[in-house]
Structures are given as structure tokens and as C-alpha cells.
Design a protein around this motif. Structure first.
Motif, PDB file in Angstrom:
ATOM      1  N   ILE A 158      -3.062   6.710  -6.908  1.00 45.87           N
ATOM      2  CA  ILE A 158      -2.090   6.458  -7.974  1.00 45.87           C
ATOM      3  C   ILE A 158      -2.086   7.590  -8.997  1.00 45.87           C
ATOM      4  O   ILE A 158      -1.035   8.063  -9.412  1.00 45.87           O
ATOM      5  CB  ILE A 158      -2.404   5.104  -8.654  1.00 45.87           C
ATOM      6  N   TYR A 159      -3.270   8.039  -9.399  1.00 42.85           N
ATOM      7  CA  TYR A 159      -3.333   9.017 -10.499  1.00 42.85           C
ATOM      8  C   TYR A 159      -3.295  10.470 -10.050  1.00 42.85           C
ATOM      9  O   TYR A 159      -2.863  11.338 -10.781  1.00 42.85           O
ATOM     10  CB  TYR A 159      -4.570   8.749 -11.354  1.00 42.85           C
ATOM     11  N   PHE A 160      -3.804  10.753  -8.864  1.00 42.28           N
ATOM     12  CA  PHE A 160      -3.857  12.162  -8.436  1.00 42.28           C
ATOM     13  C   PHE A 160      -3.089  12.420  -7.143  1.00 42.28           C
ATOM     14  O   PHE A 160      -3.086  13.537  -6.643  1.00 42.28           O
ATOM     15  CB  PHE A 160      -5.317  12.602  -8.241  1.00 42.28           C
TER      16      PHE A 160
ATOM     17  N   ARG B 274       4.130  -6.956  -1.975  1.00 46.10           N
ATOM     18  CA  ARG B 274       5.066  -7.011  -3.096  1.00 46.10           C
ATOM     19  C   ARG B 274       4.378  -6.700  -4.423  1.00 46.10           C
ATOM     20  O   ARG B 274       4.951  -6.072  -5.300  1.00 46.10           O
ATOM     21  CB  ARG B 274       5.764  -8.375  -3.146  1.00 46.10           C
ATOM     22  N   GLN B 275       3.115  -7.122  -4.555  1.00 45.46           N
ATOM     23  CA  GLN B 275       2.415  -6.844  -5.816  1.00 45.46           C
ATOM     24  C   GLN B 275       2.141  -5.342  -6.007  1.00 45.46           C
ATOM     25  O   GLN B 275       1.858  -4.911  -7.110  1.00 45.46           O
ATOM     26  CB  GLN B 275       1.114  -7.654  -5.934  1.00 45.46           C
ATOM     27  N   ASP B 276       2.211  -4.571  -4.919  1.00 42.54           N
ATOM     28  CA  ASP B 276       1.999  -3.128  -5.023  1.00 42.54           C
ATOM     29  C   ASP B 276       3.308  -2.359  -5.164  1.00 42.54           C
ATOM     30  O   ASP B 276       3.306  -1.142  -5.324  1.00 42.54           O
ATOM     31  CB  ASP B 276       1.278  -2.611  -3.759  1.00 42.54           C
ATOM     32  N   LYS B 281       7.119   2.409  -6.083  1.00 46.04           N
ATOM     33  CA  LYS B 281       8.404   2.947  -6.542  1.00 46.04           C
ATOM     34  C   LYS B 281       8.206   4.016  -7.621  1.00 46.04           C
ATOM     35  O   LYS B 281       8.963   4.983  -7.695  1.00 46.04           O
ATOM     36  CB  LYS B 281       9.298   1.819  -7.046  1.00 46.04           C
ATOM     37  N   GLU B 282       7.174   3.813  -8.435  1.00 44.06           N
ATOM     38  CA  GLU B 282       6.896   4.820  -9.474  1.00 44.06           C
ATOM     39  C   GLU B 282       6.396   6.121  -8.854  1.00 44.06           C
ATOM     40  O   GLU B 282       6.758   7.213  -9.273  1.00 44.06           O
ATOM     41  CB  GLU B 282       5.810   4.302 -10.422  1.00 44.06           C
ATOM     42  N   LYS B 283       5.533   5.969  -7.851  1.00 42.30           N
ATOM     43  CA  LYS B 283       4.880   7.156  -7.290  1.00 42.30           C
ATOM     44  C   LYS B 283       5.746   7.881  -6.270  1.00 42.30           C
ATOM     45  O   LYS B 283       5.549   9.056  -6.002  1.00 42.30           O
ATOM     46  CB  LYS B 283       3.543   6.759  -6.631  1.00 42.30           C
TER      47      LYS B 283
END
Lengths: 314, 542
Positions: A158-160, B274-276, B281-283
Motif C-alpha cells: 500500500i505505501y511503497f 470488497r473490504q479491500d 482503487k486508490e493504488k
């Protein structure tokens, strides 16, 4: 003298192993549900549950099944997986090295971290370093492996934008990549053991440091390094070696979680699948390998124990 | 930003709330007017099957792998323009087919189709004899769990080298659906069976499909390489397929976010949870994704042949005691679709909720009315019963069972839960061998007949022991209606009848999310195990 001692320990190990095989054999048959119903549903290899049981030899008295199994196991035949029809020994030969490698890396990190930090903590008792080390050990003991594993996989992603590889790299295709893939799961698997070893090393070393002969060493004007590392540590490590033997068993059981999270095709993951599939020969085969490993390691530990402390004889 | 066919969580909730069969509220993707490029690898979360013999297992793990290597007579159309949940046929090995009368089908095979160039078949040409051989083995081999699909076939005849004729015992309007299903009926080679005794080993995976099995390491990966002699010139575009076997859902999330896999497939074990989803979508902001209702339908069956469930008021009470929305919120983040008797995912056949009639009101949460119905049925203080289920390794299923039990307790029905291992559950409760209730997901069929068979006396899937001659007649009649419009109408009537009688208590289905690398072109997800078929014309624009 030590040879006679080792022989005696070996003779004691044999009944231990036999008792363990009885437990391994019978416990797997006490798992709720059985492979026959599962195989009937998925594969319908026979017309009825009874026919299926007969086909698999599960309709005979359990003691006959045991003797047949142990007789074949001694000859190196662990049977076939009920689920995949592949020879269990062949599967184990492929998977055992992965688990042993993971276990070895875990033990390496456990010793690498546990012993030096334990020594530091004991020699700086009640200092800031000591408190930090002890708190760290408590954290290491209490943090569940699956949680640590999940964090290490997900957070860097997530972060890198990086995450450990999900693809298993065989040694033959990329030796360096193969070894590197064990570092993170091995480190995480070794954390709990490192914490145990650290705490025990500290306690034992503190006790030894209060012995008369150590006081004599100090009074002779020897430096800290010599007193602690040369005169005290060897005696303090004797119980640690024993605990290390027990830790190896724990490490092997911990492979189930880490092999699943890190996608390593070892015995732990194989065992997990086999339990889900009620695959008796596989469950028994893996447990037999684990039990034999643990008994052998404990035997070795006993021998090393006698070597480290010549006073120990049974 | 989504660039593909999508509908939002808000849309879904709205649709679920108005109890409409969601179908696929989606718009076709824009098909790039570019020349497809050959090459590249497609990596996804794959499965290690127990073995590779399609006639000796019903396991989806086997069928998904074989979808890359094997062909069927006909298959479902694929591509981004195909709405998920719809299944139009097109020829696969069959160039064309005809139906001279209600019980006869004639398939003309493509010429020049060659088996994979592997021993012992060594790339020989496929003939009608191969089709007949496959059918003969399918029908006669002991242990074929899918044999019932072809139970209507009387005989298969080879008319000439490339023509094969099927004669049915009686008309069956779903026959082509069964022939085209990716669940079972791929064409196999006789030489492979003879050489290897069965088709369980990886070496025996010899088909006529777009990819050839290159390697299989159990619990590690299965790799497929492009078949250079595939019968559709130029296809497939993608050179290699890597089905990487790893179970952990967190690792799946990490692998997709970091680009180690190219898709979060539209199947529970492959899908990004779904919880992920928010993180994903952000990444991966340019992600292409498609959401559509799952055809896995969870229901509660009960012994309608015994008290107290033989009283329709009890069945209605149990149904109205369930707060389905609360269960959906707790287990699926509030995103799902409510199912009529035929799952909403099968858009061509599932009745829209606003047409369900009287039966629709028994889906509503109304504990007061439930208590009244129970009292009227002679159970003012409720009663005790049992509920069998298997976890399937899913926390969502466990949570749904626990919430249902609590809600039934609220109206006075004391339910004792029997959690069974998967195998034991399948051999007993799943086929109606339970004392009280049974709850769990149902077989994700792509046609309605498998769902309607749950109402036919004598059918193994009839978990509720339904014995309703009127309903049985309606279902058997529908099997003989070839006009699709009329058949749909008949199915609508059937669903109204079923809903009114509450033979099963139905809940929501999850909504699948198919997440795709944006560079993957000309790929459209859908229900069913035909991942190979859907990937066949896809290509990488990298």
C-alpha cells in the motif's frame, strides 16, 4: 563415555517415536468428517460409501491399518494421496526441503537475534537497553504470526508499491532469488523463538553472572567481554540449547501460516490442504516426518547438552 | 477512474433496495480501434486441481485449467461487449449446428482442427469420432458427477468425418446450454486416455484449445503456452498464461496492487475482497473493473415434507423473520442483489422483483407478522429445530448463519446449528439429508434448469423435499418450450409460484468485482469457469 550416553538416548528415542506414530495414526482418524464422503461427492469413485471405504482399506480394524501403514512407512512407502493419487513420499520429497529451509532461516534469525540481545540485556540489567529488549521480547511473543505476516505483505504494497513475490522461485532457476524469498517469512517465523531465546539467555546469564567463579573473574581484573562471553555465556547457554530443540518443533508448526501467506509450497501448506481434504495418508506422512525431525533434533540436543556440560549423564 | 462497464455501490444499493434483479447495469467497454498485438503473459490467481480428468471430477479447479487447453462443440460468446450474466452461443469446434426436430441436433465440425502437438496424439486432426468418443466416455465412466447433464441424450452418431448427430429421448430446451457449458463437456482425445489410462496427469492434458499446458507444479503454478496451431488463425494473442496458486486474500491484494498479477478475477477465490476494494482503487487509479451479481445463491432449505415446515405459515414466518439487508451489510459491505428463485445474475431468466407478485412480500423483514404467523400455525412460543451448514472456509457464511439464527430466535424459533465438514455436508445435507434446516451456497449454474431441479421430486438437489405436482409439471413443461420468449414467460410463472409457497428462503447474492490491468484489451469478464475462452481474443497494449 559420551558415546554410551548417546546410545542410551537413542534407545529411549525409539519408543518415543513409536508412541508418536500411534498418536499420529489415530488422531488423523478423529478429525470430524472423512475423506470418503468428500471423495464420493467430488469424484464418485465408488457406488457407495461402504465400497469406497473398502477400496481404501478403511473398513478394516484400525490396528490392522496401523500395522500395515507402519510396515510400509519403514520401507519408505507412505502410500498415495487419496485426493490427488500422487505418492506421498514423492510429494514430501518436493515439499520438505522448502519447510526445512524456512525453518532453518527462522532458527538462524532466532539465534542471531535472541542470544546477542539476551546477553546485552543481562549485562546491562535494568538499563534502558534492558527494558527495550524485554519489551521487544514480550511484543515478539505476543504478536500472532499471521498478523505480522499479513502486515508485512500488505503494508509495503500500500505505501511503497512493493510486496514480497507471490511466485515461488526454485533454487535451480535462480539460486539467489530462491534464498532471498525465505528471508522475510523466515525472519517473521523466527521472531517468537528469538523472543523466547532472548528471555532465557538473559535469565540464565544473570544467574551465572552471580556465581562465585564469575566474581573471581571480575576480581582478577578481567574485562567485561572476557567475563561475559568467555566465562559465563557457555554455561548460560546450556538450557538455551534445550529450549532451541523445542523451538524447532514450534517453528515447523509455524510454517503452516507463513507458507500460506507467502505462497511457499512446503509441508505446512500441504498439511493444511490435506486436513481440509481429509487426506489421511498425507496427514500421517507429514506428521511422521515432523515427529521424526523433532525426535531427532531433541536427540541431538541431548547429545550437545552432554558435550557442553560433562557433568550431565543419565 | 473506471474506464469500463461499472455500476457504483450506490447504484447497487438502490437496485437491491428496490428489489430489482440487478442484472448487469453496465455499459459496454469502448473497444479500442487498435491492431491487436501478440505476446506477453497473463498472470492470475490459479488453482491446483485434484487432477485433470474432466469426467472424474466436478471440481471448478479442474474446469478452470482445462478452459485454456480444451474446446467444446459450442461455447458462450465473449468480449467486452458481452453483458455479464448473458450467454449467447457461438461455434467452438462446431462450425454450425441445426435442429431438424425437437429431439435431434446435428453439429458440423470445423475442418482442419488439430490436437495439441504432444504425444500420443501428436497434432492429428480432430474428427467426429472424437466427439462420439468423448460422449461415450462421459456417459459410461464410473464416477462422472456431471453425467446428469446429458441424461436426455439417447444416442450420438457419426454421420461423416465432420458431422455428428445427437438424438434425445425427449425434447430438452436446455440441451445447447448443457453442451456449451464450461463446467464439464470439453472434447478429449482417445489416445490420451489409452496411453495414460485416465486424464488425471498433467501429461494427459491434450486438447484443441488456444493454449497448451506447459508445466504444472502443484500448489505453485500451472503454465500454459500459446498453441501455434489453434484453429482460429491469429488467436490467441497472449503468449503465456500463468495460473499462480496462492490462497491468502491479503497476498492477493498485495499482488494485484504491486502488479504481480494482472487480474483479480470474477470468482470468490480470485476476487479482490470488497473490504479491500477502496485501497485497490486508490493504488491503481486507472484500473478497469466490472461489477456484476454472482450466480452463487445462498438459501435456506427445510423439510417441507415434515412438521413444522410443511405448514406454509411457518415457512413464511421464517422468511419474514430475516433482516436480509442487515445480513448483507454485515457480510458484503452492503453490496448485493436479492434473488428470486432463479438468481438475479441470470438476467435472461430471472424474474424482475417488481413482477414477483405475492411472493415478494415474504422477503420483507417483518418480525411482528412472523410471530403472528407462527402463532396462527400453532407455535405461539416458537419451536426448536436444527440447521446444517458448511463454512466453505468463508467468514461471511459463518456470519450469515449466526445472524439468521439470532433473528429466528427473536421470533421464538430456537435453532441448533450443526457445522459439518465440506465433504460430509455435500454427502448429506446438500442433498436433502437433514432433519430441519440447511443453509448454504448453491451450484453456480449458467442456466436456470439446475436451480429449478431443486423443486422436482426425486432430484438430489431437492433439499426442501418439495413435492408440488403443479410446480413439477410447470418445470417439466418449460423444458419443452423452445421459443425463448415463451419459455421466459413460463419461467416467470414458475418463479411467482415458488415465491408464493416459500419452499426455500432466499437471501442476497454477492456482487463480483472483476479487476483488470488497464493494458489488457478486448477482455470481458462473465460468470462461469471459461477463463480461457474469455482470454482467447484479449491482448496486451503495453
Amino acid at each position: 563415555m559420551i558415546r554410551r550416553y548417546a546410545l542410551k538416548r537413542l534407545l529411549v528415542a525409539i519408543p518415543s517415536l513409536l508412541i508418536a506414530t500411534v498418536i499420529v495414526f489415530s488422531l488423523s482418524r478423529l478429525i470430524p468428517g472423512d475423506v470418503v464422503t468428500l471423495m464420493m461427492q467430488e469424484n464418485q469413485y465408488a457406488q457407495s460409501l461402504e465400497e469406497m471405504r473398502e477400496k481404501l482399506g478403511l473398513n478394516r480394524p484400525i490396528y490392522l491399518q496401523y500395522f500395515e501403514w507402519i510396515g510400509r512407512a519403514v520401507r519408505g512407502d507412505l502410500g498415495e494421496s487419496l485426493y490427488s493419487s500422487r505418492p506421498v513420499l514423492q510429494e514430501l520429497a518436493r515439499r520438505a526441503p522448502v519447510s526445512l529451509e524456512l525453518g532453518a532461516v527462522a532458527v538462524f534469525f532466532a539465534v542471531l537475534l535472541g542470544v546477542p540481545i539476551g546477553v546485552l540485556s543481562a549485562s546491562r540489567q535494568d538499563s534502558a537497553e534492558d527494558y527495550i529488549a524485554r519489551s521487544g521480547a514480550i511484543l515478539g511473543l505476543s504478536a500472532p504470526g499471521f498478523w505480522l505476516g499479513t502486515l508485512v505483505v500488505v503494508l509495503p504494497a500500500i505505501y511503497f508499491g512493493w510486496s514480497p513475490s507471490i511466485k515461488f522461485i526454485p533454487f535451480t532457476s535462480d539460486p539467489w532469488g530462491h534464498m532471498v524469498q525465505f528471508l522475510i517469512p523466515g525472519f517473521l517465523l523466527g521472531i517468537a523463538s528469538a523472543a523466547s531465546i532472548m528471555r532465557l539467555t538473559r535469565t540464565q546469564l544473570l544467574e551465572v553472572l552471580r556465581q562465585d567463579y564469575v566474581r573471581t573473574a571480575w576480581s582478577k581484573g578481567l574485562g567485561e567481554r572476557v567475563v561475559v562471553l568467555k566465562h559465563s555465556l557457555k554455561n548460560a547457554l546450556i538450557p538455551v540449547v534445550t529450549v532451541l530443540g523445542i523451538q524447532i518443533a514450534q517453528v515447523l508448526s509455524g510454517t503452516v501460516i507463513f507458507e500460506t501467506i507467502f505462497g511457499l509450497p512446503g509441508m505446512g501448506r500441504f498439511l493444511f490442504d490435506a486436513i481440509t481434504e481429509r487426506d489421511y495418508p498425507v496427514i500421517q506422512g507429514i506428521n511422521l516426518v515432523v515427529v521424526t525431525t523433532v525426535v531427532t533434533v531433541n536427540l541431538l540436543v541431548d547429545v550437545v547438552y552432554a558435550y557442553l556440560d560433562p557433568r550431565i549423564r543419565y | 477512474m473506471s474506464t469500463d462497464l461499472t455500476f457504483s455501490r450506490r447504484d447497487l444499493l438502490k437496485l437491491g433496495g428496490t428489489a430489482l434483479a440487478v442484472a448487469t447495469v453496465s455499459r459496454p467497454a469502448l473497444i479500442e480501434a487498435q491492431t491487436p498485438k501478440r505476446g506477453g503473459a497473463f498472470r492470475f490467481r490459479g488453482y491446483t486441481p485434484p487432477h485433470f480428468d474432466p469426467h472424474l471430477t466436478a471440481s471448478y479447479t479442474t474446469m478452470i485449467n482445462l478452459s485454456f487447453t480444451h474446446s467444446r462443440l459450442i461455447k458462450h460468446k465473449t468480449g467486452p461487449a458481452v453483458k455479464p450474466g448473458t450467454f449467447e452461443f457461438e461455434g467452438d469446434l462446431a462450425e454450425s449446428w441445426s435442429q431438424p426436430n425437437e429431439t435431434t441436433y446435428i453439429f458440423k465440425l470445423r475442418k482442419g482442427v488439430r490436437w495439441h502437438n504432444k504425444p500420443p496424439v501428436n497434432g492429428r486432426e480432430l474428427t467426429a469420432e472424437d466427439v462420439k468418443y468423448t460422449w461415450d466416455r462421459f456417459m459410461t465412466i464410473p464416477g462422472n458427477a456431471n453425467r446428469h447433464m446429458m441424461a436426455a441424450v439417447d444416442k450420438v452418431e457419426v454421420l461423416d468425418r465432420s458431422t455428428v448427430k445427437f438424438t434425445l429421448k425427449e425434447p430438452l430446451a436446455w440441451f445447447l446450454d448443457f453442451v456449451g457449458t464450461p463446467m464439464a463437456l470439453c472434447i478429449i482425445a482417445k489416445e490420451a486416455v489409452e496411453q495414460f489410462k485416465d486424464l488425471k496427469k498433467a501429461e494427459a492434458v491434450i486438447g484443441t484449445g488456444p493454449w497448451m499446458l506447459e508445466g504444472h507444479e502443484p500448489k505453485v503454478r500451472t503454465t500454459f503456452v500459446r498453441n501455434p496451431n489453434y484453429f482460429i488463425p491469429g488467436l490467441p494473442y497472449i503468449e503465456r498464461v500463468e495460473a499462480i496458486d496462492f490462497d491468502d486474500p491479503s497476498a492477493r491484494l498485495a499482488a494485484f496492487v504491486t502488479g504481480q498479477i494482472d487480474a483479480g478475477g470474477e470468482f470468490p477465490g480470485m476476487m479482490i475482497r470488497r473490504q479491500d476494494w477502496k485501497i485497490v482503487k486508490e493504488k491503481r487509479p486507472n484500473l478497469r473493473y466490472v461489477e456484476f451479481p454472482a450466480n452463487v445463491m445462498v438459501h435456506t432449505g427445510m423439510r417441507t415434507d415434515k412438521p413444522p415446515f410443511n405448514d406454509i405459515r411457518v415457512r413464511k414466518a421464517l422468511s419474514m423473520a430475516l433482516d436480509r439487508k442487515a445480513i448483507l451489510d454485515a457480510t458484503q459491505e452492503g453490496v448485493g442483489v436479492l434473488n428470486p428463485p432463479i438468481p438475479a445474475a441470470l438476467t435472461a431468466w430471472s424474474i424482475p422483483f417488481n413482477q414477483l407478485g405475492e411472493g415478494a412480500k415474504y422477503y420483507e423483514y417483518n418480525p411482528t407478522e412472523a410471530k403472528r404467523l407462527l402463532a396462527e400455525a400453532g407455535h405461539p412460543n416458537g419451536f426448536s429445530t436444527t440447521l446444517d451448514y458448511a463454512t466453505y472456509g468463508s467468514q461471511e457464511i459463518i456470519d450469515a448463519v449466526q445472524m439468521s439464527v439470532k433473528m429466528w430466535k427473536d421470533i421464538g424459533v430456537d435453532v441448533k446449528v450443526n457445522e459439518k465438514p465440506y465433504g460430509a455436508y455435500f454427502a448429506t445435507s446438500y442433498v436433502g439429508k437433514q432433519d430441519g434446516l440447511v443453509q448454504g451456497p448453491q451450484f453456480p449454474a449458467l442456466e436456470p434448469y439446475n436451480f429449478l431441479a431443486q423443486y422436482l421430486p426425486g432430484e438430489a438437489k431437492n433439499q426442501s423435499h418439495v413435492n408440488d405436482p403443479v410446480l413439477a409439471d410447470m418445470i417439466l413443461t418449460s423444458n419443452k418450450i423452445f421459443d425463448e420468449k415463451k419459455r421466459q414467460q413460463q419461467l416467470y410463472e414458475i418463479q411467482k409460484h415458488i415465491a408464493k409457497h416459500v419452499y426455500y428462503i432466499r437471501g442476497y447474492s454477492a456482487v463480483y468485482i472483476a479487476a483488470l490491468d488497464p493494458a489488457l484489451q478486448n477482455f470481458g469478464p462473465n460468470l462461469g469457469y471459461d477463463y480461457g475462452g474469455r482470454l482467447m481474443a484479449a491482448w496486451w497494449n503495453k
